[in-house]
Write a protein that holds these residues in place. Sequence first.
Motif, PDB file in Angstrom:
ATOM      1  N   ALA A 157       0.830  -1.208   0.000  1.00  0.00           N
ATOM      2  CA  ALA A 157       0.000   0.000   0.000  1.00  0.00           C
ATOM      3  C   ALA A 157       0.866   1.260   0.000  1.00  0.00           C
ATOM      4  O   ALA A 157       1.872   1.337   0.702  1.00  0.00           O
ATOM      5  CB  ALA A 157      -0.921  -0.001   1.209  1.00  0.00           C
ATOM      6  N   ASN A 158       0.460   2.243  -0.801  1.00  0.00           N
ATOM      7  CA  ASN A 158       1.136   3.537  -0.869  1.00  0.00           C
ATOM      8  C   ASN A 158       0.100   4.642  -0.720  1.00  0.00           C
ATOM      9  O   ASN A 158      -0.973   4.584  -1.332  1.00  0.00           O
ATOM     10  CB  ASN A 158       1.858   3.714  -2.206  1.00  0.00           C
ATOM     11  CG  ASN A 158       3.056   2.810  -2.348  1.00  0.00           C
ATOM     12  OD1 ASN A 158       4.184   3.195  -2.069  1.00  0.00           O
ATOM     13  ND2 ASN A 158       2.822   1.568  -2.775  1.00  0.00           N
ATOM     14  N   ARG A 159       0.444   5.645   0.090  1.00  0.00           N
ATOM     15  CA  ARG A 159      -0.449   6.791   0.296  1.00  0.00           C
ATOM     16  C   ARG A 159       0.262   8.059  -0.155  1.00  0.00           C
ATOM     17  O   ARG A 159       1.345   8.381   0.339  1.00  0.00           O
ATOM     18  CB  ARG A 159      -0.846   6.903   1.765  1.00  0.00           C
ATOM     19  CG  ARG A 159      -1.899   7.973   2.033  1.00  0.00           C
ATOM     20  CD  ARG A 159      -2.297   7.982   3.497  1.00  0.00           C
ATOM     21  NE  ARG A 159      -3.392   8.891   3.763  1.00  0.00           N
ATOM     22  CZ  ARG A 159      -3.902   9.120   4.965  1.00  0.00           C
ATOM     23  NH1 ARG A 159      -3.399   8.484   6.012  1.00  0.00           N
ATOM     24  NH2 ARG A 159      -4.899   9.961   5.122  1.00  0.00           N
ATOM     25  N   ILE A 160      -0.358   8.763  -1.098  1.00  0.00           N
ATOM     26  CA  ILE A 160       0.218   9.995  -1.639  1.00  0.00           C
ATOM     27  C   ILE A 160      -0.661  11.161  -1.206  1.00  0.00           C
ATOM     28  O   ILE A 160      -1.856  11.189  -1.501  1.00  0.00           O
ATOM     29  CB  ILE A 160       0.309   9.940  -3.174  1.00  0.00           C
ATOM     30  CG1 ILE A 160       1.123   8.715  -3.610  1.00  0.00           C
ATOM     31  CG2 ILE A 160       0.919  11.217  -3.724  1.00  0.00           C
ATOM     32  CD1 ILE A 160       1.123   8.489  -5.109  1.00  0.00           C
ATOM     33  N   GLN A 161      -0.063  12.128  -0.491  1.00  0.00           N
ATOM     34  CA  GLN A 161      -0.803  13.293  -0.013  1.00  0.00           C
ATOM     35  C   GLN A 161      -0.388  14.539  -0.783  1.00  0.00           C
ATOM     36  O   GLN A 161       0.796  14.853  -0.882  1.00  0.00           O
ATOM     37  CB  GLN A 161      -0.569  13.511   1.480  1.00  0.00           C
ATOM     38  CG  GLN A 161      -1.531  12.757   2.366  1.00  0.00           C
ATOM     39  CD  GLN A 161      -1.575  13.307   3.781  1.00  0.00           C
ATOM     40  OE1 GLN A 161      -0.635  13.934   4.232  1.00  0.00           O
ATOM     41  NE2 GLN A 161      -2.667  13.063   4.483  1.00  0.00           N
ATOM     42  N   ILE A 162      -1.381  15.233  -1.329  1.00  0.00           N
ATOM     43  CA  ILE A 162      -1.155  16.476  -2.064  1.00  0.00           C
ATOM     44  C   ILE A 162      -1.796  17.604  -1.265  1.00  0.00           C
ATOM     45  O   ILE A 162      -3.001  17.571  -0.995  1.00  0.00           O
ATOM     46  CB  ILE A 162      -1.768  16.409  -3.469  1.00  0.00           C
ATOM     47  CG1 ILE A 162      -1.260  15.169  -4.209  1.00  0.00           C
ATOM     48  CG2 ILE A 162      -1.455  17.670  -4.256  1.00  0.00           C
ATOM     49  CD1 ILE A 162      -1.995  14.895  -5.496  1.00  0.00           C
ATOM     50  N   VAL A 163      -0.988  18.597  -0.875  1.00  0.00           N
ATOM     51  CA  VAL A 163      -1.476  19.693  -0.031  1.00  0.00           C
ATOM     52  C   VAL A 163      -1.293  21.015  -0.766  1.00  0.00           C
ATOM     53  O   VAL A 163      -0.207  21.299  -1.289  1.00  0.00           O
ATOM     54  CB  VAL A 163      -0.733  19.738   1.321  1.00  0.00           C
ATOM     55  CG1 VAL A 163      -1.236  20.904   2.169  1.00  0.00           C
ATOM     56  CG2 VAL A 163      -0.906  18.422   2.068  1.00  0.00           C
ATOM     57  N   GLY A 164      -2.361  21.820  -0.811  1.00  0.00           N
ATOM     58  CA  GLY A 164      -2.298  23.163  -1.378  1.00  0.00           C
ATOM     59  C   GLY A 164      -2.374  24.192  -0.267  1.00  0.00           C
ATOM     60  O   GLY A 164      -3.250  24.110   0.604  1.00  0.00           O
ATOM     61  N   GLU A 165      -1.452  25.161  -0.290  1.00  0.00           N
ATOM     62  CA  GLU A 165      -1.388  26.177   0.764  1.00  0.00           C
ATOM     63  C   GLU A 165      -1.278  27.567   0.152  1.00  0.00           C
ATOM     64  O   GLU A 165      -0.671  27.750  -0.905  1.00  0.00           O
ATOM     65  CB  GLU A 165      -0.181  25.928   1.674  1.00  0.00           C
ATOM     66  CG  GLU A 165      -0.208  24.592   2.401  1.00  0.00           C
ATOM     67  CD  GLU A 165       1.085  24.311   3.143  1.00  0.00           C
ATOM     68  OE1 GLU A 165       1.021  23.753   4.248  1.00  0.00           O
ATOM     69  OE2 GLU A 165       2.161  24.657   2.604  1.00  0.00           O
ATOM     70  N   LEU A 166      -1.875  28.541   0.841  1.00  0.00           N
ATOM     71  CA  LEU A 166      -1.799  29.937   0.425  1.00  0.00           C
ATOM     72  C   LEU A 166      -2.046  30.800   1.648  1.00  0.00           C
ATOM     73  O   LEU A 166      -2.962  30.523   2.433  1.00  0.00           O
ATOM     74  CB  LEU A 166      -2.838  30.245  -0.657  1.00  0.00           C
ATOM     75  CG  LEU A 166      -2.843  31.679  -1.206  1.00  0.00           C
ATOM     76  CD1 LEU A 166      -1.543  31.975  -1.943  1.00  0.00           C
ATOM     77  CD2 LEU A 166      -4.035  31.891  -2.136  1.00  0.00           C
ATOM     78  N   GLU A 167      -1.220  31.833   1.813  1.00  0.00           N
ATOM     79  CA  GLU A 167      -1.360  32.703   2.979  1.00  0.00           C
ATOM     80  C   GLU A 167      -2.755  33.325   3.013  1.00  0.00           C
ATOM     81  O   GLU A 167      -3.233  33.870   2.019  1.00  0.00           O
ATOM     82  CB  GLU A 167      -0.297  33.803   2.939  1.00  0.00           C
ATOM     83  CG  GLU A 167      -0.297  34.684   4.182  1.00  0.00           C
ATOM     84  CD  GLU A 167       0.814  35.716   4.162  1.00  0.00           C
ATOM     85  OE1 GLU A 167       0.856  36.546   5.082  1.00  0.00           O
ATOM     86  OE2 GLU A 167       1.624  35.684   3.218  1.00  0.00           O
ATOM     87  N   GLY A 168      -3.403  33.213   4.159  1.00  0.00           N
ATOM     88  CA  GLY A 168      -4.736  33.766   4.322  1.00  0.00           C
ATOM     89  C   GLY A 168      -5.850  32.837   3.899  1.00  0.00           C
ATOM     90  O   GLY A 168      -7.024  33.194   3.994  1.00  0.00           O
ATOM     91  N   ALA A 169      -5.486  31.632   3.431  1.00  0.00           N
ATOM     92  CA  ALA A 169      -6.501  30.668   2.997  1.00  0.00           C
ATOM     93  C   ALA A 169      -6.320  29.356   3.750  1.00  0.00           C
ATOM     94  O   ALA A 169      -5.239  29.054   4.254  1.00  0.00           O
ATOM     95  CB  ALA A 169      -6.407  30.427   1.493  1.00  0.00           C
TER      96      ALA A 169
END
Length: 209
Positions: free
Chosen positions: A97-109
Amino acid sequence: MKTSRRSVYGLLPVVAVLIVSVFAACGNSGSASGGSLQERITIEVTAPTSRNAVTEDTIMVTGIVSPRNSTVRINGDAVTVGADGGFQQEIALAFGANRIQIVGELEGARAVTRTINLSRNLVLTVNNPVNNVTVEAAAVLVEGTISDPLSRIHVAGTEVTVAEDGSFSVSLPLFYALTVINVTAEREGVSPITQLITVRRPNATVSIR
């Protein structure tokens, strides 16, 4: 010139309405210019499109983030985001099993996370001979492929060479009227895979009773 009290009192409601209107306009203007809505991050994963089991040791993850000036991290590592918001990154896969995490970040959001769950399997294929085949020759060519060329292949207990493309072949003598060929694949971190192929040779000089 004298103004009657009745005239002055008659103007008071009009003045009051004007004052209230001015304050209301100022308040609305302040809300429109001073307050700002929190930006919302969206991530669309465009690949992989399937969540089925794979055999490759890497997989390409691609997607689009909005707003385009957001920061994207895949399994904790920052990736480059293009002018159109597109991103891509090749990810190594372990067996199982493989788990891939994609995170989007932006200041104020508020950060947004997308998760991909994939499984990587070791696949052994024996192309020749087919099971329960009957032959007349004194030997049979055992051919097949393994999804990971770093695996070790044993045919009837003897290790054989695996090519860079994962293919293997070996000639196996048939001494008996009935031979069960054991083909085993071994790879570190994975349980061994075994296939049993039965070959019949009626004209063999040795038979099993």
